[in-house]
Design a protein around this motif. Structure first.
Motif, short mmCIF file in Angstrom:
data_model
loop_
_atom_site.label_atom_id
_atom_site.label_comp_id
_atom_site.label_asym_id
_atom_site.label_seq_id
_atom_site.Cartn_x
_atom_site.Cartn_y
_atom_site.Cartn_z
N SER A 252 0.76 -1.23 -0.01
CA SER A 252 0.12 -0.06 0.03
C SER A 252 0.75 1.22 0.05
O SER A 252 0.56 2.15 -0.57
N LEU A 253 2.02 1.24 0.82
CA LEU A 253 2.70 2.56 0.95
C LEU A 253 3.47 2.58 -0.51
O LEU A 253 3.54 3.62 -1.10
N CYS A 254 3.94 1.62 -1.45
CA CYS A 254 4.07 1.76 -2.78
C CYS A 254 3.22 2.36 -3.53
O CYS A 254 3.42 3.28 -4.46
N ALA A 255 1.79 1.95 -3.26
CA ALA A 255 0.82 2.32 -4.37
C ALA A 255 0.34 4.00 -4.27
O ALA A 255 -0.11 4.44 -5.10
N VAL A 256 1.03 4.29 -3.06
CA VAL A 256 0.69 5.90 -3.12
C VAL A 256 1.89 6.57 -2.87
O VAL A 256 1.97 7.83 -2.67
N ALA A 436 -4.91 -4.96 20.62
CA ALA A 436 -4.00 -4.26 19.65
C ALA A 436 -4.11 -4.80 18.33
O ALA A 436 -3.91 -4.03 17.19
N VAL A 437 -4.95 -5.90 18.14
CA VAL A 437 -5.46 -6.13 16.69
C VAL A 437 -6.26 -5.31 16.22
O VAL A 437 -6.26 -4.74 15.11
N LEU A 438 -7.26 -4.90 17.10
CA LEU A 438 -8.28 -3.90 16.74
C LEU A 438 -7.48 -2.50 16.16
O LEU A 438 -7.97 -2.00 15.02
N GLY A 439 -6.59 -2.13 16.84
CA GLY A 439 -5.75 -1.00 16.29
C GLY A 439 -5.03 -1.05 14.94
O GLY A 439 -4.97 -0.12 14.35
N THR A 440 -4.36 -2.08 15.18
CA THR A 440 -3.72 -2.20 13.76
C THR A 440 -4.72 -2.64 12.48
O THR A 440 -4.66 -2.13 11.43
N ALA A 441 -5.83 -3.44 12.63
CA ALA A 441 -7.03 -3.53 11.66
C ALA A 441 -7.46 -2.09 11.31
O ALA A 441 -7.64 -2.08 10.24
N ARG A 442 -7.70 -1.25 12.21
CA ARG A 442 -8.21 0.07 12.09
C ARG A 442 -7.30 0.73 10.99
O ARG A 442 -7.80 1.33 10.04
N LEU A 443 -6.29 0.56 11.20
CA LEU A 443 -5.00 1.47 10.23
C LEU A 443 -5.31 0.60 8.75
O LEU A 443 -5.08 1.25 7.73
N SER A 444 -5.35 -0.70 8.72
CA SER A 444 -5.43 -1.35 7.68
C SER A 444 -6.60 -0.79 6.77
O SER A 444 -6.57 -0.46 5.69
N ALA A 445 -7.73 -0.57 7.58
CA ALA A 445 -9.24 -0.28 6.81
C ALA A 445 -8.88 1.31 6.40
O ALA A 445 -9.42 1.68 5.35
N ALA A 446 -7.94 1.92 7.32
CA ALA A 446 -7.63 3.69 6.77
C ALA A 446 -6.85 3.65 5.54
O ALA A 446 -7.17 4.48 4.51
N ARG A 447 -5.91 2.41 5.45
CA ARG A 447 -5.08 2.46 4.33
C ARG A 447 -5.97 2.05 3.19
O ARG A 447 -5.93 2.52 1.97
N LEU A 448 -6.95 1.06 3.33
CA LEU A 448 -7.80 0.84 2.04
C LEU A 448 -8.61 1.96 1.66
O LEU A 448 -8.73 2.23 0.33
N SER A 449 -9.00 2.84 2.46
CA SER A 449 -9.86 4.16 2.37
C SER A 449 -8.93 5.03 1.36
O SER A 449 -9.33 5.64 0.50
N ALA A 450 -7.68 5.01 1.92
CA ALA A 450 -6.79 6.01 1.25
C ALA A 450 -6.64 5.59 -0.13
O ALA A 450 -6.45 6.40 -1.04
N CYS A 532 -8.93 -7.32 2.05
CA CYS A 532 -9.43 -6.13 1.27
C CYS A 532 -8.37 -4.99 0.77
O CYS A 532 -8.27 -4.50 -0.29
N GLU A 533 -7.66 -4.79 1.94
CA GLU A 533 -6.37 -3.68 1.32
C GLU A 533 -5.50 -4.39 0.52
O GLU A 533 -5.10 -3.40 -0.35
N LEU A 534 -5.27 -5.69 0.51
CA LEU A 534 -4.44 -6.16 -0.37
C LEU A 534 -4.93 -5.87 -2.12
O LEU A 534 -4.19 -5.83 -3.06
N VAL A 535 -6.25 -6.37 -2.12
CA VAL A 535 -6.98 -6.42 -3.18
C VAL A 535 -6.79 -4.70 -3.69
O VAL A 535 -6.34 -4.50 -5.03
N ALA A 536 -6.77 -3.85 -2.99
CA ALA A 536 -6.81 -2.54 -3.52
C ALA A 536 -5.62 -2.00 -3.59
O ALA A 536 -5.35 -1.40 -4.59
N ALA A 537 -4.45 -2.68 -2.90
CA ALA A 537 -3.11 -2.21 -3.20
C ALA A 537 -2.72 -2.82 -4.57
O ALA A 537 -2.24 -1.95 -5.43
N VAL A 538 -2.97 -3.80 -4.90
CA VAL A 538 -2.43 -4.57 -6.27
C VAL A 538 -3.47 -3.71 -7.44
O VAL A 538 -2.48 -3.72 -8.24
#
Length: 595
Positions: A252-256, A436-450, A532-538
């Motif tokens: 995702s970092l590469c994609a943006v 802790a999983v909730l915290g990192t999952a929220r940022l995964s969803a945030a990257r998906l939106s981004a 979901c994030e991986l599908v969007a990043a690819v």
């Protein structure tokens, strides 16, 4: 002082249980070396390990202590007395093993649907190993029978509800009834993932019933083996998406064209939390970046350089299997061509960055989803490791109440009554992991939106194709949000619970059972959020015609994903894409371990 007979049998001292490498397949169970990875392997259908002869001999040694106590008329909870609120009531001598059978029958009162075979198998291997720690007073035939049942591919029917973290009484009562011939075994069945099909044969005989001895019932029941088995499975199942997340975030970092400044060693040396520094280092390693700063677009390839990897040079065509604009659908690639290292002409990487700088406005810093990944994901990995440390102790401890053994000073048999079944450390470790999983999952969803924002990718909104008002991957935001809501529900701390039971004699509970169950349930939605994030990043990388350098971990992961995911960019159902991406995470987790 109670002698730890499992250690005394070898002459070794009692030591702490450090977190170690996963025990190799075939390592015998000995009451001291079981780990969560082995529990998961056996639960998923692997052959049950052999039992250590030394540990079996230690069990026989403590059984003799239990027999001596009975012969001397010692008052021992559950053996010569009732249990719970009836602990002051004596068991009449002429009753023999009748009290034990009634104890099993009365406590086999769980409620709800039967648990999956996988979870019950986890309970069985944990209970066998706990008994080999030689503190229960049971004989070696009990763990031997458990191992035989695992190899035969059978398990008792265990209802879901019945424990609150102070002993899995209902589950283990059903196990006891099956072992002692008062209930039937159930054949393991393959689940949706096909487990057990190859590992276990339905022709294997069901273990013979064991005779029920006086004192056996409570000694078998006094354990949190089901809870520990479920916790071990949660550790295993959450470990895959947690390790894979470093690579998904890197893509995702590469994609943006995200900045690597937040991952720079200098940043983490200035604020030295080890877990966040490790998470940042994993992303840098995945991208092949040894130092901080710069762009995440490492080795990315613009058009027309895509032809070097077999891609088309048509303007606007997505690299590595992406679709072309309407009217050119026949010219798309369906598969990723094999990467060729060191074939880019000199200056290509500079031209990539020049193109990006001309296309997108410069950003001073990225959104939190990219910039704060180490600070969110590092603690999640730390909590995951913390759960493993707790399990390394609890899986290999004699926690039966009372603890039976020999006094190493007087040589007399002893029964020590205690509260070792009160699994507060396990509850807190599981609760911490869930949060802790909730915290990192929220940022995964945030990257998906981004990834759906044109200002970050330079692409159409939601990575849509060129059709009129296309939706692209818009709906993935909703799917991820739905899965994230399930993770949030699972993250509610179980330690907040309270119960007073057994006529007020048990005025607290740990609810580790609930903590384990919700942690296990959180693994699948977390995997789907990352998918979901991986599908969007690819998708974004394809549309931009860029990719991580093929020789990097992120590059290898991208090639796998691009080969597996449908390159069609038209509006269509993305369910199959998410399912495929979720399956890819297992391989990504292995790649992360190799980085």
């Amino acid at each position: 002082m109670l002698e730890r007979t499992a250690d005394a049998a070898t002459g070794g001292p009692v030591t702490e249980h450090p977190v170690t490498e996963s025990a190799p397949p075939g390592t015998p169970l000995d009451g001291r070396g079981l780990d969560a990875a082995t529990v998961a392997r056996v639960a998923d259908g692997a052959e049950a390990p052999a039992l250590s002869p030394v540990a079996l001999a230690a069990m026989e040694h403590t059984r003799r202590a239990a027999e001596r106590l009975a012969a001397e008329g010692a008052r021992v909870y559950g053996r010569s007395t009732g249990v719970g609120a009836h602990r002051g009531l004596p068991v009449e001598e002429h009753d023999g093993a009748g009290h034990d059978l009634r104890l099993l029958l009365s406590h086999a009162g769980g409620a709800g649907a039967a648990l999956p075979a996988r979870q019950v198998r986890a309970m069985m291997v944990v209970r066998a190993n706990q008994l080999l720690a030689a503190g229960s007073g049971l004989g070696p035939e009990i763990p031997t029978a458990l191992a035989d049942a695992l190899r035969a591919g059978v398990h008792p029917r265990v209802p879901e509800y019945g424990s609150v973290g102070t002993g899995d009484l209902t589950a283990l009562a059903r196990l006891g009834l099956a072992m002692f011939g008062h209930d039937t075994w159930t054949r393991d069945r393959a689940d949706s993932a096909g487990r057990f099909v190859d590992g276990l044969s339905p022709e294997r005989p069901v273990p013979e019933s064991l005779p029920l001895r006086r004192g056996d019932a409570l000694a078998l029941l006094s354990s949190n083996a089901l809870t520990l088995g479920q916790a071990a499975l949660a550790w295993h199942d959450l470990g895959v998406p947690l390790r894979a997340a470093h690579i998904v975030a890197a893509l995702s970092l590469c994609a943006v064209d995200g900045s690597l400044e937040p991952y720079a060693p200098e940043v983490h040396a200035a604020h030295p939390h080890p877990s966040t520094a490790r998470a940042a280092a994993r992303v840098r390693d995945a991208l092949g970046a040894s130092t901080g700063g710069g762009t995440a677009l490492l080795g990315g390839m613009p058009q027309p350089e895509a032809a070097l990897l077999g891609g088309t040079t048509e303007p606007g065509t997505a690299l590595l299997g992406g679709t072309v604009p309407p009217g050119r659908a026949g010219r798309r690639q369906d598969r990723v061509p094999a990467p060729v290292e060191n074939r880019l002409p000199a200056g290509v990487e500079n031209r990539v960055q020049d193109r990006v700088e001309k296309t997108l406005p410069a950003r001073v810093q990225d959104p939190f989803g990219f910039r704060c990944f180490p600070q969110a994901h590092g603690p999640a990995m730390e909590a995951w490791s913390g759960l493993e440390r707790v399990l390394s102790i609890d899986l290999n401890s004699a926690t039966e109440n009372p603890l039976i053994g020999w006094d190493d000073r007087t040589g007399a048999p002893v029964a020590l009554h205690h509260g070792g079944f009160f699994t507060a450390p396990l509850t807190l470790a599981l609760d911490q992991l869930g949060l802790a999983v909730l915290g990192t999952a929220r940022l995964s969803a945030a990257r998906l939106s981004a990834l759906g924002r044109p200002g970050l990718t330079g692409l159409r909104s939601y990575l849509a194709d060129s059709s009129s008002a296309g939706s692209g991957m818009m709906i993935l935001e909703y799917s991820a949000a739905s899965a994230l809501a399930e993770i949030q529900a699972c993250a509610t701390p179980a330690a907040l619970g309270h119960a007073v039971l057994s006529q007020g004699m048990e005025e607290a509970a740990t609810f580790s059972t609930q903590a384990a169950r919700k942690s296990l349930r959180a693994a699948e939605p977390y995997r789907l959020v990352l998918a979901c994030e991986l599908v969007a990043a690819v998708r974004a990388l394809r549309l931009r015609g860029t990719a991580p350098a093929p020789g990097t971990t992120a590059g290898r992961a991208y090639l796998r994903a691009a080969a597996a995911l449908d390159p069609d960019m038209r509006d269509r159902p993305l369910t199959d894409d998410v399912t495929t991406a979720a399956a890819l995470l297992d391989g990504f987790a292995e790649l992360d371990g190799d980085a």
